[in-house]
Scaffold this motif. Structure first.
Motif, short mmCIF file in Angstrom:
data_model
loop_
_atom_site.label_atom_id
_atom_site.label_comp_id
_atom_site.label_asym_id
_atom_site.label_seq_id
_atom_site.Cartn_x
_atom_site.Cartn_y
_atom_site.Cartn_z
N GLY A 328 31.66 39.97 42.16
CA GLY A 328 31.12 41.25 41.82
C GLY A 328 31.83 42.57 42.80
N ASP A 329 32.63 42.15 43.50
CA ASP A 329 33.37 43.35 44.27
C ASP A 329 34.32 43.79 43.18
N VAL A 330 34.50 45.09 43.49
CA VAL A 330 35.65 45.77 42.61
C VAL A 330 36.66 46.27 43.56
N ILE A 331 37.81 45.79 43.31
CA ILE A 331 39.00 45.98 44.13
C ILE A 331 39.99 46.87 43.59
N THR A 332 40.51 47.84 44.36
CA THR A 332 41.50 48.63 43.77
C THR A 332 42.79 48.53 44.14
N ALA A 333 43.80 47.80 43.16
CA ALA A 333 45.00 47.28 43.46
C ALA A 333 46.27 48.49 43.74
N MET A 334 47.25 48.05 44.33
CA MET A 334 48.19 49.15 44.63
C MET A 334 48.84 50.01 43.49
N ASN A 335 48.58 49.40 42.28
CA ASN A 335 48.74 50.35 41.34
C ASN A 335 47.73 51.02 40.59
N GLY A 336 46.68 51.12 41.35
CA GLY A 336 45.59 52.00 41.12
C GLY A 336 44.56 51.49 40.03
N LYS A 337 44.74 50.24 39.48
CA LYS A 337 43.86 49.92 38.90
C LYS A 337 42.80 48.99 39.30
N THR A 338 41.58 48.89 38.85
CA THR A 338 40.52 48.41 39.13
C THR A 338 40.17 46.94 38.82
N ILE A 339 39.95 46.09 39.72
CA ILE A 339 39.64 44.46 39.26
C ILE A 339 38.16 44.30 39.60
N GLU A 340 37.65 43.78 38.77
CA GLU A 340 36.19 43.15 39.17
C GLU A 340 36.27 41.65 39.62
N VAL A 341 35.87 41.42 40.37
CA VAL A 341 35.97 39.99 41.08
C VAL A 341 34.81 39.03 40.28
N HIS A 342 35.44 38.26 39.46
CA HIS A 342 34.30 37.31 38.82
C HIS A 342 34.37 35.86 39.50
N ASN A 343 35.36 35.52 40.08
CA ASN A 343 35.78 34.23 40.80
C ASN A 343 36.81 34.38 41.67
N THR A 344 36.32 34.34 43.02
CA THR A 344 37.08 34.13 44.29
C THR A 344 38.30 33.12 44.37
N ASP A 345 38.14 32.34 43.34
CA ASP A 345 38.98 31.25 43.37
C ASP A 345 40.00 31.56 42.26
N ALA A 346 39.97 32.63 41.75
CA ALA A 346 41.09 33.12 40.74
C ALA A 346 41.93 34.24 41.80
N GLU A 347 42.18 33.52 43.10
CA GLU A 347 42.99 34.54 43.98
C GLU A 347 44.36 34.67 43.73
N GLY A 348 45.24 33.64 43.04
CA GLY A 348 46.66 33.85 43.15
C GLY A 348 46.68 34.86 42.28
N ARG A 349 46.38 35.40 41.30
CA ARG A 349 46.57 36.19 40.38
C ARG A 349 46.27 37.77 41.21
N MET A 350 45.44 37.82 42.09
CA MET A 350 44.88 39.07 42.96
C MET A 350 45.97 39.32 43.52
N ILE A 351 46.76 38.36 44.34
CA ILE A 351 47.91 38.57 45.49
C ILE A 351 49.20 38.63 44.57
N LEU A 352 49.53 38.23 43.57
CA LEU A 352 50.56 38.43 42.76
C LEU A 352 50.64 39.84 42.28
N ALA A 353 49.28 40.28 41.74
CA ALA A 353 49.24 41.62 41.23
C ALA A 353 49.93 42.65 42.04
N ASP A 354 49.58 42.59 43.36
CA ASP A 354 50.04 43.74 44.28
C ASP A 354 51.70 43.37 44.36
#
Length: 498
Positions: A328-354
């Protein structure tokens, strides 16, 4: 393991063990024929009684064969000749290596270069036999020391001398060191191999190899760069996150580098979306993309590859905690795009994004490849035999596929069509971090593609290739071989090493 060459007659080679191959319905090759003649037909008699292995993966060790100087002869089955390709050959040599490792031999001479492998010359067979034997000799020892009566490691392996064989063995030695670095890191327990530990390994490598440079970003530095997607994953852990950069400038000054970005989740509980208990201990392998990147940089430095290469590692630990990020969190990545978290176990793509975006902005690479144990869906799709390759760049896909075939470290291309992008749309942010069950590996690739704008980029999902799910085995060291071959191809081939 040391690799050398010998000009000695086969029967006169002084070694603890000779290694020869034998295929189904095959007459003896030159090496086995020479041993048969020296032993007064001993091998022919064994073959007549079907006492020599011919099936791929089967081995037999013979001791003190009359007329042969070596103490042992290890015969390895090669399977059917019509199926004897590079993959079958490598597996057969690995089987021989495992049998050798379980014996009391500490030296060997590999005579399998006379195997009739489809489309492969003696140089290729020597290099990949050496790599296969080194792989089979590996035993994890960091936290479990061998028992006093344990079989010894193989200290040296010789190969028949020939044109270019010494060069091939030198290449194999460098790649083997990279693969071992990858396996060592992957096998370490997560209480030892933390993000900070991986940064320290990178620093020690830079100190060891002239020309290899290192840069480490801590959490404060990443926060200044707004790397919020990466930092969100690690904020539930007491182990601080790190961004690690290893640089090799072997090419021309000013040439854009080839870049790799490795996922380094040193332990993945799943966070608030916690994983099931079964096999959670194997989530120490969730940093094998990072281990691959570091292993490739080890090999690149040893080879002194004439190419500019960057290895970037996003290193975090994903833990549940009062400070952990939430669904449910919404995170703003380094490139300014926002990400709604649906699963905290989909974490690899979060760190790779930045990390991918930072690599593109900071390093201006000619090409970027990320490597990640990203999705269980890739294991379902491809099993443990091939890594999943995703890109919209057909030429880059072919480069990676060809490198994997050449290195006997295969990949398989999965589509990355725009049709899949709609699965990660959400009304509450620019995207969500989960695309649902259908095509789970591909929607993860679609997510990453949104952070590789303007880059020539490919994603490699190694969730099935990096280790064997559910089996108490070491990390595989893959796809170090594929990526070193790919970089060598970009540098102009192995002849460019000089």
């Amino acid at each position: 393991m040391q690799f050398t060459t010998t000009n000695a007659k086969v029967s006169a080679i002084e070694s603890d063990c000779l290694i020869v191959g034998l295929a189904v319905d095959q007459e003896f090759g030159p090496a086995l024929q020479a041993l048969d003649e020296a032993s007064d037909g001993a091998f022919s008699r064994l073959a007549e009684r079907n006492d020599l292995p011919r099936q791929a993966g089967k081995t037999t060790i013979l001791h003190d064969v009359a007329g042969i100087s070596a103490s042992r002869v290890l015969v390895a089955g090669l399977g059917k000749l019509e199926k004897l390709d590079g993959i079958v050959f490598v597996k057969a040599v690995q089987a021989a290596g495992k049998a050798l490792r379980q014996s009391q031999a500490t030296s060997a001479c590999c005579l399998m270069d006379d195997a009739p492998v489809q489309g492969r010359d003696a140089a290729w067979k020597a290099r990949h036999a050496a790599l296969a034997l080194a792989h089979a000799d590996y035993i994890y020892q960091a936290t479990k020391k061998p028992k006093d009566h344990a079989a010894p490691a193989t200290e040296s392996v010789s190969f028949p001398a020939g044109n270019g064989i010494d060069t091939e063995l030198g290449i194999a030695n460098a790649i083997a060191a990279g693969i071992q670095r990858c396996r060592d890191l992957g096998d370490l327990p997560p209480n030892i191999c933390t993000p900070v530990y991986m940064a320290e390994v990178a620093e020690s490598m830079a100190a060891e190899h002239d020309g290899l440079e290192v840069e480490i970003l801590d959490e404060d530095q990443m926060a200044e760069l707004n790397m919020n997607a990466l930092l969100a994953v690690g904020q539930g852990s007491t182990n601080p996150s790190r961004l690690i950069r290893l640089s090799w400038k072997g090419g021309k000054e000013g040439d854009a580098p080839a870049a790799m970005v490795g996922k380094g989740v040193t332990f993945d509980t799943g966070g608030i979306s916690i994983k099931p208990r079964d096999l959670m201990e194997q989530m120490k392998f969730d940093m094998c993309g990072a281990a691959t990147t570091i292993g490739v940089m080890e090999a690149v430095a040893r080879l002194k590859l004439p190419l500019n290469v960057e290895g970037v590692v996003a290193a975090v630990e994903n833990m549940p905690d009062g400070k952990a990020y939430r669904p449910g969190d919404v995170i703003t990545a380094m490139n300014g795009k926002t990400i709604e978290v649906h699963n905290t176990d989909a974490e690899g793509r979060m760190i790779l994004a930045d990390a991918i975006y930072w690599t593109g902005q900071k390093l201006k690479p000619a090409v970027t490849v990320d490597i990640a144990t990203l999705t269980g869906a890739c294991v379902v799709a491809l099993g443990h035999h091939a890594a999943g390759i995703m890109t919209q760049d057909d030429e880059l896909a072919e480069e990676l596929l060809a490198a994997g075939t050449e290195a006997a470290d295969r990949g398989w291309r999965l589509p990355l069509w725009d049709d899949y992008q709609e699965q990660i749309e959400t009304p509450f942010a620019d995207m969500k971090n989960l695309g649902g069950m259908p095509a789970g590996s591909i929607t993860a690739g679609c997510f990453l593609s949104r952070f590789a704008d303007g880059q020539r980029w490919a994603h490699i999902d190694i969730a099935g290739a990096a280790w064997q799910w559910g089996k108490p085995e070491s990390a595989s060291g893959r796809p170090v071989g594929m990526l070193v071959q790919w970089l060598a191809d970009r540098a102009g081939g192995w002849d460019a090493l000089g």
